[in-house]
Scaffold this motif. Sequence first.
Motif, PDB file in Angstrom:
ATOM      1  N   GLN A 233       0.671  -1.231   0.080  1.00  0.00           N
ATOM      2  CA  GLN A 233       0.012  -0.006   0.043  1.00  0.00           C
ATOM      3  C   GLN A 233       0.814   1.224  -0.080  1.00  0.00           C
ATOM      4  OE1 GLN A 233      -2.356  -1.095   3.621  1.00  0.00           O
ATOM      5  NE2 GLN A 233      -4.027  -1.548   2.211  1.00  0.00           N
ATOM      6  N   LEU A 234       1.914   1.279   0.700  1.00  0.00           N
ATOM      7  CA  LEU A 234       2.810   2.402   0.601  1.00  0.00           C
ATOM      8  C   LEU A 234       3.520   2.670  -0.621  1.00  0.00           C
ATOM      9  CD1 LEU A 234       5.057   1.851   4.037  1.00  0.00           C
ATOM     10  CD2 LEU A 234       3.280   3.605   3.602  1.00  0.00           C
ATOM     11  N   VAL A 235       3.617   1.493  -1.541  1.00  0.00           N
ATOM     12  CA  VAL A 235       4.203   1.773  -2.660  1.00  0.00           C
ATOM     13  C   VAL A 235       2.931   2.503  -3.712  1.00  0.00           C
ATOM     14  CG1 VAL A 235       5.147   0.508  -4.871  1.00  0.00           C
ATOM     15  CG2 VAL A 235       6.084   0.166  -2.487  1.00  0.00           C
ATOM     16  N   LEU A 236       1.880   1.555  -3.450  1.00  0.00           N
ATOM     17  CA  LEU A 236       1.024   2.282  -4.490  1.00  0.00           C
ATOM     18  C   LEU A 236       0.238   3.484  -4.298  1.00  0.00           C
ATOM     19  CD1 LEU A 236      -1.174   1.187  -6.905  1.00  0.00           C
ATOM     20  CD2 LEU A 236      -2.626   0.063  -4.847  1.00  0.00           C
TER      21      LEU A 236
ATOM     22  N   GLY B 290       3.440  18.233   5.040  1.00  0.00           N
ATOM     23  CA  GLY B 290       1.998  18.434   5.417  1.00  0.00           C
ATOM     24  C   GLY B 290       1.156  18.119   4.274  1.00  0.00           C
ATOM     25  N   LEU B 291       1.626  18.748   3.306  1.00  0.00           N
ATOM     26  CA  LEU B 291       0.932  18.943   1.873  1.00  0.00           C
ATOM     27  C   LEU B 291       0.750  17.487   1.426  1.00  0.00           C
ATOM     28  CD1 LEU B 291      -0.513  20.107  -0.253  1.00  0.00           C
ATOM     29  CD2 LEU B 291       1.266  21.002  -1.439  1.00  0.00           C
ATOM     30  N   ALA B 292       2.171  16.773   1.434  1.00  0.00           N
ATOM     31  CA  ALA B 292       2.340  15.528   0.988  1.00  0.00           C
ATOM     32  C   ALA B 292       1.447  14.332   1.554  1.00  0.00           C
ATOM     33  CB  ALA B 292       3.852  15.087   0.892  1.00  0.00           C
TER      34      ALA B 292
ATOM     35  N   CYS C 142      -1.526  12.263   0.003  1.00  0.00           N
ATOM     36  CA  CYS C 142      -1.661  10.803  -0.068  1.00  0.00           C
ATOM     37  C   CYS C 142      -2.633  10.228   0.764  1.00  0.00           C
ATOM     38  CB  CYS C 142      -0.119  10.170   0.359  1.00  0.00           C
ATOM     39  SG  CYS C 142       1.148  10.827  -0.838  1.00  0.00           S
ATOM     40  N   THR C 143      -2.986  10.892   1.786  1.00  0.00           N
ATOM     41  CA  THR C 143      -4.194  10.462   2.649  1.00  0.00           C
ATOM     42  C   THR C 143      -5.106  10.475   1.808  1.00  0.00           C
ATOM     43  OG1 THR C 143      -3.544  11.203   4.564  1.00  0.00           O
ATOM     44  CG2 THR C 143      -5.677  11.177   4.746  1.00  0.00           C
ATOM     45  N   VAL C 144      -5.708  11.347   1.295  1.00  0.00           N
ATOM     46  CA  VAL C 144      -7.040  11.354   0.231  1.00  0.00           C
ATOM     47  C   VAL C 144      -6.870  10.544  -0.662  1.00  0.00           C
ATOM     48  CG1 VAL C 144      -6.590  13.259  -1.535  1.00  0.00           C
ATOM     49  CG2 VAL C 144      -8.813  13.054  -0.554  1.00  0.00           C
ATOM     50  N   ARG C 145      -5.768  10.263  -1.286  1.00  0.00           N
ATOM     51  CA  ARG C 145      -5.532   9.008  -2.256  1.00  0.00           C
ATOM     52  C   ARG C 145      -5.849   7.846  -1.784  1.00  0.00           C
ATOM     53  NH1 ARG C 145       0.197   9.611  -4.548  1.00  0.00           N
ATOM     54  NH2 ARG C 145      -0.828  11.548  -5.657  1.00  0.00           N
ATOM     55  N   PHE C 146      -5.344   7.396  -0.396  1.00  0.00           N
ATOM     56  CA  PHE C 146      -5.699   6.283   0.369  1.00  0.00           C
ATOM     57  C   PHE C 146      -6.937   5.973   0.914  1.00  0.00           C
ATOM     58  CE2 PHE C 146      -4.470   3.477   4.056  1.00  0.00           C
ATOM     59  CZ  PHE C 146      -4.361   2.362   3.283  1.00  0.00           C
ATOM     60  N   LEU C 147      -7.397   7.164   1.658  1.00  0.00           N
ATOM     61  CA  LEU C 147      -8.571   6.845   2.370  1.00  0.00           C
ATOM     62  C   LEU C 147      -9.908   7.354   1.769  1.00  0.00           C
ATOM     63  CD1 LEU C 147      -7.440   8.087   6.181  1.00  0.00           C
ATOM     64  CD2 LEU C 147      -7.789   5.698   5.126  1.00  0.00           C
ATOM     65  N   GLY C 148      -9.611   8.212   0.842  1.00  0.00           N
ATOM     66  CA  GLY C 148     -11.026   8.882   0.177  1.00  0.00           C
ATOM     67  C   GLY C 148     -11.482  10.101   0.935  1.00  0.00           C
ATOM     68  N   THR C 149     -10.654  10.432   1.779  1.00  0.00           N
ATOM     69  CA  THR C 149     -11.171  11.755   2.584  1.00  0.00           C
ATOM     70  C   THR C 149      -9.914  12.508   3.202  1.00  0.00           C
ATOM     71  OG1 THR C 149     -12.693  12.504   4.238  1.00  0.00           O
ATOM     72  CG2 THR C 149     -11.300  10.575   4.724  1.00  0.00           C
ATOM     73  N   PHE C 150     -10.093  13.655   3.611  1.00  0.00           N
ATOM     74  CA  PHE C 150      -9.217  14.504   4.348  1.00  0.00           C
ATOM     75  C   PHE C 150      -9.511  14.260   5.762  1.00  0.00           C
ATOM     76  CE2 PHE C 150      -9.507  16.844   0.248  1.00  0.00           C
ATOM     77  CZ  PHE C 150      -8.093  16.640  -0.200  1.00  0.00           C
TER      78      PHE C 150
ATOM     79  N   PRO D  13      -0.239   7.148  10.547  1.00  0.00           N
ATOM     80  CA  PRO D  13       0.715   5.981  11.194  1.00  0.00           C
ATOM     81  C   PRO D  13       2.043   6.827  10.874  1.00  0.00           C
ATOM     82  CG  PRO D  13      -0.949   5.103   9.996  1.00  0.00           C
ATOM     83  CD  PRO D  13      -1.259   6.396   9.481  1.00  0.00           C
ATOM     84  N   HIS D  14       3.078   6.225  11.760  1.00  0.00           N
ATOM     85  CA  HIS D  14       4.466   6.735  11.716  1.00  0.00           C
ATOM     86  C   HIS D  14       5.163   6.421  10.311  1.00  0.00           C
ATOM     87  CE1 HIS D  14       7.827   8.333  13.255  1.00  0.00           C
ATOM     88  NE2 HIS D  14       8.649   7.174  13.298  1.00  0.00           N
ATOM     89  N   ASN D  15       4.889   5.236   9.947  1.00  0.00           N
ATOM     90  CA  ASN D  15       5.608   4.672   8.637  1.00  0.00           C
ATOM     91  C   ASN D  15       5.061   5.532   7.473  1.00  0.00           C
ATOM     92  OD1 ASN D  15       2.937   3.478   8.256  1.00  0.00           O
ATOM     93  ND2 ASN D  15       3.674   1.603   7.344  1.00  0.00           N
ATOM     94  N   VAL D  16       4.082   6.016   7.461  1.00  0.00           N
ATOM     95  CA  VAL D  16       3.451   6.965   6.375  1.00  0.00           C
ATOM     96  C   VAL D  16       4.346   8.197   6.379  1.00  0.00           C
ATOM     97  CG1 VAL D  16       1.480   8.329   5.710  1.00  0.00           C
ATOM     98  CG2 VAL D  16       1.107   6.173   6.202  1.00  0.00           C
ATOM     99  N   VAL D  17       4.515   8.566   7.547  1.00  0.00           N
ATOM    100  CA  VAL D  17       5.389   9.988   7.837  1.00  0.00           C
ATOM    101  C   VAL D  17       6.676   9.813   7.254  1.00  0.00           C
ATOM    102  CG1 VAL D  17       6.310  11.595   9.428  1.00  0.00           C
ATOM    103  CG2 VAL D  17       4.035  11.116   9.641  1.00  0.00           C
ATOM    104  N   LEU D  18       7.368   8.777   7.785  1.00  0.00           N
ATOM    105  CA  LEU D  18       8.631   8.343   7.551  1.00  0.00           C
ATOM    106  C   LEU D  18       8.964   7.982   5.756  1.00  0.00           C
ATOM    107  CD1 LEU D  18       9.691   5.852  10.288  1.00  0.00           C
ATOM    108  CD2 LEU D  18      10.373   8.187   9.877  1.00  0.00           C
ATOM    109  N   THR D  19       7.782   7.479   5.277  1.00  0.00           N
ATOM    110  CA  THR D  19       7.942   7.267   3.755  1.00  0.00           C
ATOM    111  C   THR D  19       7.902   8.411   2.965  1.00  0.00           C
ATOM    112  OG1 THR D  19       6.798   5.092   3.960  1.00  0.00           O
ATOM    113  CG2 THR D  19       6.783   6.248   1.718  1.00  0.00           C
ATOM    114  N   LEU D  20       7.104   9.426   3.389  1.00  0.00           N
ATOM    115  CA  LEU D  20       7.064  10.691   2.679  1.00  0.00           C
ATOM    116  C   LEU D  20       8.053  11.516   3.126  1.00  0.00           C
ATOM    117  CD1 LEU D  20       3.181  11.411   2.810  1.00  0.00           C
ATOM    118  CD2 LEU D  20       4.549  10.565   0.909  1.00  0.00           C
ATOM    119  N   ALA D  21       8.677  11.479   4.121  1.00  0.00           N
ATOM    120  CA  ALA D  21       9.679  12.478   4.489  1.00  0.00           C
ATOM    121  C   ALA D  21      11.094  11.829   3.831  1.00  0.00           C
ATOM    122  CB  ALA D  21      10.063  12.572   6.029  1.00  0.00           C
TER     123      ALA D  21
END
Length: 298
Positions: free
Chosen positions: A25-28, A51-53, A57-65, A73-81
């Motif tokens: 999911q992180l890759v996609l 923050g913008l990233a 990516c959150t709206v792309r994954f969850l469908g909402t802001f 989740p922390h792994n999301v922050v680390l992936t984008l950072a």
Amino acid sequence: MPVEFLAAEQRSRYGCYAGEPSPEQLVLYFHLDDRDRALLEPRRHAHTRLGLALQLCTVRFLGTFLSDPTDVPHNVVLTLASQLNIADVTVLSRYREGEMRYDHVHEIMAEYGYQDFASQPEHFRFLRWLYTRAWWSEERLTVLFDLAMAHLIDRKVLLPGVSVLERAISSVREHASRRLWQLLAAIPTPPQRALLETLLEVPAGERQTPLDRLRRGPTRVSGPALVDALHRVEAIRLFEMEHLGLSFVPRGRLKALARHATTALFQHLRNLAHDRRIATLLAFTSTVISSSLLISCR
């Protein structure tokens, strides 16, 4: 039909992260492509880019802001950072406290084509898709809810409140069911409808309804079972239902109605609204004829 049908756990997971996304999911969903980077690069500050990233990516994954765009989740922050070469992820606190995050929501919607749930013509298209799905299938409401979420996310329509989506699904499913009952109930002639009603009446001197006897079909292939099947066919043919045109009815919906007639107490069936009662009994007789003929032809 219930308006609220989700379990408490399902409601709590709606529109938010339910744990860390998987590596796949992180890759996609959390990989920043050239278009994403073109949107992010002009931002001067690290907390603004990160923050913008996150919002994108959150709206792309969850469908909402999210009301708090940093509640991820922390792994999301680390992936984008990592992709943005930002070493200090604590800068996100500045983004959470700032007002620019609200402007970013509108910017993302405009740039990537996201729409609100109530916007037209997407709202009408969603209801039409939902009605078609409810008409052709007998899926549980919870399954229909998950499919509706996936459909909205795929169409870039922001998810509404959980109760709003529940009410829409319940309403459309109820409308499709009522239309099915009305169409089926209008097929038999008045004498045939009266005959169907007798399936739920206990004859004088007996303890069972005709429906109780007919729904105990043969369970194995044998000589006695063949005789029983033929007797059932002859009994049902007295209602002269086998030549009625039911080809327009989805087989799954017809079988679901017949299954209800097979398992429900006759008192419950008798208390159903007229159209639903006739539709259920008609589906039952049609299914009994089909299944009994199949056994007799073996």
